[in-house]
Design a protein around this motif. Structure first.
Motif, short mmCIF file in Angstrom:
data_model
loop_
_atom_site.label_atom_id
_atom_site.label_comp_id
_atom_site.label_asym_id
_atom_site.label_seq_id
_atom_site.Cartn_x
_atom_site.Cartn_y
_atom_site.Cartn_z
N TYR A 62 16.73 54.98 25.24
CA TYR A 62 17.63 56.29 24.68
C TYR A 62 18.98 55.62 24.55
CZ TYR A 62 20.21 60.49 25.53
OH TYR A 62 21.18 61.68 25.24
N VAL A 63 19.60 54.61 25.31
CA VAL A 63 20.83 53.78 24.97
C VAL A 63 20.46 53.06 23.80
CG1 VAL A 63 22.24 52.00 25.95
CG2 VAL A 63 21.05 53.58 27.49
N VAL A 64 19.38 52.61 23.55
CA VAL A 64 19.20 51.77 22.13
C VAL A 64 19.48 52.71 20.98
CG1 VAL A 64 17.75 50.31 20.80
CG2 VAL A 64 17.82 50.07 23.24
N ALA A 65 18.74 54.20 21.04
CA ALA A 65 18.83 54.94 20.02
C ALA A 65 20.46 55.58 19.83
CB ALA A 65 18.01 56.25 20.46
N HIS A 66 21.09 55.82 20.92
CA HIS A 66 22.29 56.22 20.96
C HIS A 66 23.16 55.21 20.23
CE1 HIS A 66 26.58 57.07 22.16
NE2 HIS A 66 26.68 55.88 22.65
N PHE A 67 23.16 53.92 20.62
CA PHE A 67 24.15 53.06 20.01
C PHE A 67 23.88 52.62 18.57
CE2 PHE A 67 22.18 49.63 22.47
CZ PHE A 67 21.61 48.72 21.46
N HIS A 68 22.59 52.83 18.26
CA HIS A 68 22.39 52.50 16.80
C HIS A 68 22.63 53.80 15.99
CE1 HIS A 68 19.82 49.02 18.18
NE2 HIS A 68 20.10 48.86 16.96
N TYR A 69 22.61 54.85 16.80
CA TYR A 69 23.26 56.00 16.08
C TYR A 69 24.67 55.97 15.84
CZ TYR A 69 20.79 60.71 14.85
OH TYR A 69 20.11 61.40 14.42
N VAL A 70 25.45 55.47 16.53
CA VAL A 70 26.71 55.00 16.31
C VAL A 70 27.00 53.83 15.23
CG1 VAL A 70 28.97 54.19 17.39
CG2 VAL A 70 27.51 55.91 18.66
N ILE A 71 26.16 53.09 15.36
CA ILE A 71 26.41 51.94 14.61
C ILE A 71 25.97 52.03 13.02
CG2 ILE A 71 26.22 49.38 14.25
CD1 ILE A 71 26.54 48.93 17.47
N VAL A 72 24.73 52.27 13.23
CA VAL A 72 23.95 52.67 11.76
C VAL A 72 24.43 54.28 11.11
CG1 VAL A 72 21.66 52.86 10.56
CG2 VAL A 72 22.26 51.04 12.51
N GLY A 73 24.16 55.09 12.02
CA GLY A 73 24.30 56.47 11.60
C GLY A 73 25.88 56.62 11.31
N GLY A 74 26.58 56.14 11.93
CA GLY A 74 28.15 56.22 11.97
C GLY A 74 28.64 55.21 11.01
N ILE A 75 28.73 53.82 11.74
CA ILE A 75 29.56 52.99 11.02
C ILE A 75 28.87 52.55 9.76
CG2 ILE A 75 30.34 50.72 11.16
CD1 ILE A 75 30.33 51.29 14.10
N LEU A 76 27.56 52.10 9.97
CA LEU A 76 26.92 51.52 8.42
C LEU A 76 26.90 52.72 7.38
CD1 LEU A 76 25.47 48.93 7.33
CD2 LEU A 76 23.34 50.15 7.96
N PHE A 77 26.70 53.77 7.57
CA PHE A 77 26.58 54.83 6.46
C PHE A 77 28.16 55.00 6.12
CE2 PHE A 77 23.17 57.90 5.93
CZ PHE A 77 22.25 57.14 6.77
N CYS A 78 29.12 54.87 6.68
CA CYS A 78 30.55 54.75 6.30
C CYS A 78 30.89 53.37 5.25
CB CYS A 78 31.68 54.80 7.19
SG CYS A 78 31.88 56.61 7.83
#
Lengths: 556, 142
Positions: free
Chosen positions: A395-411
């Protein structure tokens, strides 16, 4: 102006390759260094992506033996270290290097030679890390690349448990790139403080510049303790120190504090520039000025301050006192407030706007929704009792990949497409860009939406295999399938960049009808950026230029 | 640590903090029992085995096994590894990595890495005959 540009772009192709390479290696031009940072990060993105793919293939089914446990442990250590230090940070610094001087109407960074030094120190760090595959084998059977995890908790890093030199290469790599990061951060701050063009007060800077200013401040505060901790680790390993050796009176928890007082602000170091890209792209593609500029600046500064006081939410499970737990629960939840303000302001910018769904905007819209979800799962993890259950799970891994991929990498992808015409002078292919958006969107959601579920069902991170019958099998299969879509998206992205650079249409100076200064100069800009240093009167100087009948400065 | 269970039965857990190569196979089994059952279990665990003079026990006590393992009532009093006094009362061996059967027990003694890579228990290089004897001895530790 146009004949001048053609002369400049034609000139290098007639010179021998060695001379051109020499120019790139010895350059102190902020634009070239920015591009070096970016290209360097992209090559490490490929390495980090391959490492992630190896892990996902190993976990596609229970009791798989695609790689050995030892190789798996090296893969997750290298993946984490690579993606944070040699992909995300150089991408962020690359864009900051390229854009900040252009956006404030300056001719270069404040310290061009420090800029080059910082880049090459960071580059050296990446080489150290990957040289461990060859040089880490200090003793027979000692293994090669680091396998202590990207946060390298004591006592795994002690000489007893980490024989050979793999951990030393990890330390050297982070020390070296840390020196580069601090150098660049000082440079960004000095540039913004001292080199703004006439008329550009702090309140008239583009939001991208504001966000990078706060980012640079955070880098200095966050990377210094990490470098200090690395030196302490060297002392422990080679000079008989006991900083982290519990049995000799040291403390393994001290390492955690040192690491996470770097590690959490690091999230904001990466996400603030991502916000910066969104804050420039969303207004241009909504045909409206950013909504609530002063509040956006305040929220940014608030994130900077609060972001420095949340680190121990990574440590709820180690048994801190109730008082400490309460403090870090509250501070972590508090950071959702300025972040939420930003999301509302971006939505308000789009509201009633004339939205153009070009590739950069598609990435930004996906970012808005994904980052919202990432923030919400972040709030669930801020609740200490729930964190005791979910800590160190998928769950933690999914959370921070959501931040880093879904948030940061998309931008970051949005930024690539948005500024590619400026950097290369060529327009990217819109159809391929849209294909990239959709492939990556589908792959991202297949992988990281479904990754939450095995986490809730109790699957811990960093395990190279698992027992069947725990209800985790199908979710792991879906997660791995998503990787194929993401990889395809990356290939389309790389192909688009290369093809467009070689064969793309000429972009012109201002393909987006944008408002910040970088679009007023040629694409790509000359070495000196501006023949005449511009003077600005509002936050959107090009709007004022294009609409003299209705300039912004009347209202700001 | 305080746990307040509401129903009896077997609950599975797993090491959550990366602890080295063996991390994936550090499993936990928590048995929640009624107070009566628990008292019976405590009573059984307090018994010491009858010292015998089997061939297996001789092998066990004359090799490095005793440096890490305890079998109460015998010279074996090592502290680094699990206490083996009531080995046979457990469902699994190697922190849950394998079921506790004579075959897996023999394989574990012969080559711990075959069951749990990265295990700190060394392969003692016993002959087949000694392996059989030690396995048979461990099977008597109830």
């Amino acid at each position: 102006m146009s004949t001048h540009t053609i002369a400049l772009t034609d000139l290098p192709t007639t010179r021998p390759l060695t001379l051109r390479l020499h120019e790139w290696v010895t350059t102190v031009d902020h634009k070239r260094l920015g591009i070096l940072y970016i290209l360097y990060a992209l090559s490490f993105l490929a390495l980090g992506g391959i490492e992630a793919t190896i892990m996902r293939l190993q976990l596609i089914r229970p009791h798989n033996d695609f790689v050995s446990p030892e190789v798996f442990n090296r893969m997750f250590t290298m993946h984490g270290t690579t993606m944070i230090f040699f992909v995300a940070m150089p991408l962020v610094f690359g864009f900051a290097n390229y854009l900040v001087p252009l956006m404030i109407g300056a001719r270069d960074m404040a310290f061009p030679r420090l800029n080059a030094f910082s880049f090459w120190m960071s580059a050296l760090g990446g080489l150290f890390l990957y040289f461990s595959f060859f040089g880490g084998n200090g003793l027979y059977g000692a293994g090669s690349a680091p396998d202590v995890g990207w946060f390298a908790y004591a006592p795994l890093t002690a000489k007893t448990f980490s024989i050979g030199h793999s951990t030393d290469f990890w330390t050297l790599s982070l020390l070296s790139s840390g020196i580069g990061s601090i150098g660049t951060a000082i440079n960004i701050i000095a540039t913004i403080m001292c080199l703004r063009c006439p008329g550009m007060t702090l309140g008239k800077m583009p939001l991208l510049v504001w966000l990078n200013l706060v980012m640079a401040g955070l880098v200095i505060l966050a990377v210094s303790p990490l470098s200090a901790a690395q030196l302490m680790l060297v002392v422990d390993r080679y000079l008989g120190g006991h900083f982290f050796d519990t049995q000799a009176g040291g403390s393994a928890v001290i390492w955690m504090h040192f690491f996470w007082i770097f590690g959490h602000p690091e999230v904001y170091v990466l996400v603030l520039p991502a916000f910066a890209f969104a804050s420039e792209i969303i207004p241009v593609f909504s045909r409206k000025a950013i909504f609530g500029y002063p509040v956006m600046v305040l929220a940014t500064v608030a994130i900077g301050f609060i972001g420095m006081s949340v680190w121990a939410h990574h440590m709820f499970t180690i048994g801190m006192s109730a008082g400490a737990n309460t403090f870090f629960v509250l501070s972590t939840m508090a950071i959702a407030v300025p972040t939420g303000i930003k999301i509302f302001n971006w939505l308000a910018t789009m509201w009633g706007g004339k939205i153009r769904y070009a590739t950069p905007m598609l990435f930004c819209v996906a970012f808005l929704f994904q980052f919202l979800v990432a923030g919400l799962t972040g709030v669930t993890l801020a609740v200490a009792p729930l964190d005791w259950q979910l800590g160190n799970s998928y769950y933690v891994v999914a959370h921070f990949h959501y931040v880093i991929v879904g948030g940061i990498l998309f931008c970051i992808f949005a930024a690539f497409y948005y500024w590619f015409p400026k950097m290369s002078g060529k327009m990217y292919d819109e159809a391929l860009g849209t294909l990239h958006v959709w492939l990556f969107f589908i792959g991202f959601h297949l992988t990281f939406d479904f990754m939450h579920i095995p986490g809730i069902l109790g699957m811990p991170r960093r395990i190279y295999t698992y027992e069947p019958g725990r209800g985790w099998d199908i979710w792991n299969l879906i997660v791995t399938v998503g990787v194929a879509f993401q990889a395809a998206g990356i290939l389309v992205f790389a192909g688009n960049l290369v093809w467009s650079y070689l064969r793309g249409k000429t972009a012109g100076n201002d393909p987006w009808d944008a408002w910040t200064l970088e679009w007023s100069t040629s694409s790509p800009p000359q070495e000196y950026n501006y023949a005449v240093i511009p003077t600005v009167r509002s936050r959107r100087p090009l709007w004022d230029l294009k609409h003299p009948e209705d300039p912004d400065w009347r209202y700001e | 640590m305080w746990i307040d269970p509401h129903e009896t039965g077997l609950f599975l857990g797993q090491c959550a903090q990366y602890c080295g190569t063996q991390h994936a196979k550090m499993l936990l089994r928590v048995y929640v029992q009624s107070p009566d059952e628990f008292q019976r279990w405590v009573h059984e665990q307090q018994q010491s085995p009858q010292p015998g003079l089997s061939a297996g026990e001789r092998v066990f006590e004359s090799t490095a096994c005793v440096n890490c393992h305890t079998v109460s009532g015998t010279p074996a009093n090592g502290k680094f590894g699990p206490d083996l006094t009531h080995l046979m009362s457990r469902d699994t061996i190697a922190a849950g990595a394998a079921p506790n059967t004579p075959e897996t027990l023999r394989l574990w003694i012969k080559n711990p890495d075959a069951i749990k890579p990265g295990s700190k228990m060394p392969n003692m290089g016993l002959s087949d005959q000694d392996l059989d004897a030690v396995t048979a001895y461990l099977e008597t530790l109830r």
